[in-house]
Structures are given as C-alpha cells and as structure tokens.
Design a protein around this motif. Structure first.
Motif, PDB file in Angstrom:
ATOM      1  N   PRO A 183       5.840   2.537   2.299  1.00 39.00           N
ATOM      2  CA  PRO A 183       4.387   2.757   2.869  1.00 39.00           C
ATOM      3  C   PRO A 183       3.550   2.057   3.549  1.00 39.00           C
ATOM      4  O   PRO A 183       3.374   1.167   3.185  1.00 39.00           O
ATOM      5  N   GLN A 184       3.002   2.603   4.251  1.00 35.86           N
ATOM      6  CA  GLN A 184       2.094   1.325   5.350  1.00 35.86           C
ATOM      7  C   GLN A 184       0.553   1.420   4.799  1.00 35.86           C
ATOM      8  O   GLN A 184      -0.263   0.814   5.879  1.00 35.86           O
ATOM      9  N   ASN A 185       0.091   1.729   3.463  1.00 34.70           N
ATOM     10  CA  ASN A 185      -1.608   1.394   3.260  1.00 34.70           C
ATOM     11  C   ASN A 185      -1.759   0.871   3.573  1.00 34.70           C
ATOM     12  O   ASN A 185      -3.470   0.037   3.335  1.00 34.70           O
ATOM     13  N   LYS A 239       2.867 -11.233  10.456  1.00 37.51           N
ATOM     14  CA  LYS A 239       1.345 -10.814  10.877  1.00 37.51           C
ATOM     15  C   LYS A 239       1.121  -9.200  10.370  1.00 37.51           C
ATOM     16  O   LYS A 239       0.103  -9.362   9.660  1.00 37.51           O
ATOM     17  N   THR A 240       2.041  -8.385  10.849  1.00 38.72           N
ATOM     18  CA  THR A 240       1.512  -7.246   9.958  1.00 38.72           C
ATOM     19  C   THR A 240       1.737  -6.735   8.825  1.00 38.72           C
ATOM     20  O   THR A 240       0.959  -6.127   7.939  1.00 38.72           O
ATOM     21  N   THR A 297       1.795 -10.685   0.257  1.00 34.45           N
ATOM     22  CA  THR A 297       2.832  -9.907   0.216  1.00 34.45           C
ATOM     23  C   THR A 297       2.839  -8.387   0.048  1.00 34.45           C
ATOM     24  O   THR A 297       2.444  -8.420  -1.469  1.00 34.45           O
ATOM     25  N   PRO A 298       2.834  -7.272   0.350  1.00 26.70           N
ATOM     26  CA  PRO A 298       2.450  -6.265  -0.496  1.00 26.70           C
ATOM     27  C   PRO A 298       3.267  -6.051  -1.694  1.00 26.70           C
ATOM     28  O   PRO A 298       4.489  -6.148  -1.526  1.00 26.70           O
ATOM     29  N   ARG A 299       2.634  -5.211  -2.227  1.00 26.32           N
ATOM     30  CA  ARG A 299       3.585  -5.370  -4.149  1.00 26.32           C
ATOM     31  C   ARG A 299       5.166  -4.484  -3.554  1.00 26.32           C
ATOM     32  O   ARG A 299       5.766  -4.519  -4.550  1.00 26.32           O
ATOM     33  N   ASN A 300       5.125  -3.796  -3.077  1.00 22.79           N
ATOM     34  CA  ASN A 300       6.274  -2.668  -2.741  1.00 22.79           C
ATOM     35  C   ASN A 300       7.289  -3.468  -2.158  1.00 22.79           C
ATOM     36  O   ASN A 300       8.656  -3.803  -2.282  1.00 22.79           O
TER      37      ASN A 300
END
Length: 396
Positions: free
Chosen positions: A287-289, A239-240, A50-53
């Motif tokens: 952020p969506q990067n 999923k995203t 999972t992204p860090r943010n």
C-alpha cells in the motif's frame, strides 16, 4: 629500529572531505545529548517512522532461514523485478540493489569515469557527488544553477563548458539541496543535448515522489527514451518511505554497466542485507497510502517554513517545488552584527545560529554555493516554528 611506513593515509582518501551535512547533524545531536534543546534543520531524513506494513514484512522475513545466508550480489530477484517495473522499460538484469543511494552514486561514477574525464555537475549540488567523482579519478566541472532561474541549469550553460574530455552529467530532479524540479521541456532539452554529444547521464531520482503544487518530476528517460544506452538511474527507498536507516538503494542502467558495477560490489559489500531487501520489496509493492500522507505533511511544512523564513530581513526564499529542503539566499544578512559577531560567510552564519540559537542549518559552502543556507523541513511543525522563531528573534 622500526621503520615508519612511506605514508599513513593514501592521497586518494586523504583528499576526500567528510559529509558536511552529516557533520552538522552529528554536532547537533551531540549538543542534544548534553541536554541542550537543539532544533536540527540539517539532516535529509524524514522524521516519520517507517510504515508499519514495511516493518511487518521485515519481521516476517527474519523467520525465513533463507534470509540468513548470502544472496546474489545484484539483489533478490523479486526486488529487482519490482524496481524494473517501477523504472519502466527495463529488465531485472539491468538492476543492481545497493547499500543505500550513496553506494549507487559511487558505483555509477566508478563504472563510467576514467582518470582525466570531466563530469558536469550543476550547482548547488549534494555534497557526495564531487567526492565520488574525485574517487573515480575524474574532475568535477561545476555549472551554476542561478538563483534567478530557480537554481536550474540550461543547455547553453552545459554546452559552454563541454570539452572533448566531458564524459558525464549528474542530473538531480527534484534537487537536493534546492528543491528545484525541472520541467518536462527542460529535462527533454538536457537529455537531447546529452544524446547528441554522447555524454553519460547519471540521474538521481530519489526524491521523485516528493513534488508539490501539481508539479511533475519527469524521469529523463521518459523525456528522451533514446538516451537509455547512456543513462544510469539512481534511486532508493530512503526518502519516499522514511527508510534512511534500512540502507537500500539501486542503480539501473545498460547491462554492461550493471555487470561492471556488480563485480565491484561483489568485492566490496556483496549483497545488501536480505531483511532490508524484503522490507524494500514491501515498500514498492505494498500500500502507498503512507507515502501520500507523508507528502501532504511535507507540503504543509514547506509552506510554513517558507512563510517564516520570508519574515527574516535579508533572507530571499524561493518556493521549493520538490524534495524537503528550502535554500534561501542570505547575502543580505552577511556583514551585519549578530549577537556581537559579524558573519562574513554563510558558514560563519551557520555557526552563529548553532552557538547562539541552538539551531542547526547547513551552509551553502557544503553545496558549492557560498551565501546560501539549506534547511530541511523533514521535522515536526512544532520544531519548525520553534527553530525559526529563534532565528527571527536572533536576527530582529
């Protein structure tokens, strides 16, 4: 003398089959726990962290005592507002945050399906759909998405099976298990047909961000806005954003439907975990990067897995346009001797792959389409190469 109960398990639950995809994944993980080098193509789960943010937002939320208490069953207002904005053209009151996408599917069917109602279900279909229809008392009417039409159904096919008992259509684009993506024109045609005949559309858009080759996954309400009063939109962060374990999904629909589903949820699970909701809010608004990076990796793996599968004699492999699955037809392999065994079905072939090559795939029987296999490419490039090399060697 003690008297035994009239029955042990209710007929309603006894009729429900366990998730085939989770069963295959569980068997693969059990073999791994025994030290066997299993390569698993079964689970629909991104292998990325999972992204860090998002994780940081969850950690911060653990310090807020407000998150230690019950919260409103429909979901935290900021999260529902973010979902409403993402969905477009709806109010937060039309949003219900659920414990993962599966609860949203179950509650959508429970909200609109009565005993005896028929629900049209394009096949190949995700394994959970027919079980939730059955739990609601409905009857599943499969509609074959043909191989030569990219596994997509047409209005003519839907109209051919429509009866006076048809209450709903389940629509999934991008598709699990095929990776097919309906075009704007195809989506508009199906939506207009449903509108004309007063049919509910339960549209699962959980793979909306995962499309490739300049494809566009057009939401059905964008294609046919007039359908809003008879459409339930299902989605989630799993999923995203690589958040399968966080268990945050949602359903969006007319206020009377959301009110009814909220009442059901208030008696089953109540609110979704507050920490997970705060994490989901960051996922949607932050952020969506990371989403872009994951999609690029999936695209690379998509090309790799299609190329390697096409090198196996007897495999017919369409190029998936979305999600992270490939769904080859393997009837050309059936009936051939493989390692001393002659598989007659895709289920038997999947067993051979796991037993002899330590490669886990899901047979098409799980999706209502014998003669096919589903392979997820939500695993590392190295594992894809290793797993498919094993299959190439086994079938050479």
């Amino acid at each position: 003398m003690n008297k035994e109960p009239l029955h042990r398990v209710s007929a309603r639950l006894a009729a429900i089959a366990p998730s085939a995809t989770l069963a295959v994944d569980a068997k693969a993980k059990a073999l791994k726990a025994e030290g066997k080098p299993v390569i698993g193509f079964a689970a629909g789960e991104p292998d990325f962290p999972t992204p860090r943010n998002i994780v940081d937002a969850a950690l911060q939320a653990t310090e807020d005592p407000a998150n230690y208490r019950y919260s409103p069953t429909p979901g935290l207002l900021p999260l529902r507002q973010a979902i409403a904005e993402r969905t477009g053209g709806v109010d937060a009151s039309q949003v219900l945050v659920t414990n993962g996408g599966k609860q949203a599917v179950f509650q959508a069917c429970a909200a609109v399906v009565n005993p005896g109602d028929e629900v049209l279900l394009p096949s190949p279909y995700w394994t959970t759909y027919p079980e939730t229809i059955q739990l609601a008392g409905g009857t599943t009417v499969p509609v074959e998405g043909r191989f030569d039409n990219g596994y997509k159904v047409t209005v003519d096919q839907l109209e051919a099976v429509r009866t006076e008992r048809t209450i709903a259509l389940i629509f999934c684009s991008p598709s699990n298990p095929t990776g097919s993506v309906y075009t704007l024109e195809e989506t508009r045609a199906i939506g207009s047909w449903a509108l004309e005949h007063g049919i509910w559309v339960i549209t699962d858009e959980i793979y909306e961000a995962l499309v490739y080759d300049d494809q566009q996954a057009t939401p059905i309400l964008e294609a046919v806005p007039e359908l809003a009063n008879q459409t339930i939109v299902l989605n989630g962060v799993a999923k995203t954003y690589a958040m399968t374990g966080w268990r945050v999904g949602w359903m969006v629909g007319p206020t009377d439907i959301i009110k009814a589903a909220t009442s059901l949820q208030s008696h089953s699970t109540s609110n979704v975990n507050n920490i997970a909701q705060r994490a989901a809010l960051e996922a949607l608004t932050g952020p969506q990067n990371a989403v872009v990076d994951m999609r690029e990796a999936f695209d690379r793996r998509r090309k790799l897995i299609v190329d390697m599968l096409r090198q196996i004699p007897g495999f017919e492999v369409p190029v998936p346009e979305g999600a992270f699955y490939v769904f080859p037809r393997i009837t050309g392999v059936l009936g051939r001797e493989i390692g001393g065994v002659v598989p007659r079905t895709s289920a038997e072939l999947a067993e051979i792959f796991l037993d002899q090559a330590l490669v886990a795939v899901v047979p098409g029987e799980a999706f209502g389409t014998p003669g096919y296999l589903r392979l997820s490419y939500a695993l590392s490039d190295e594992d894809i190469v290793e797993g498919l090399t094993r299959l190439q060697n086994l079938l050479s």
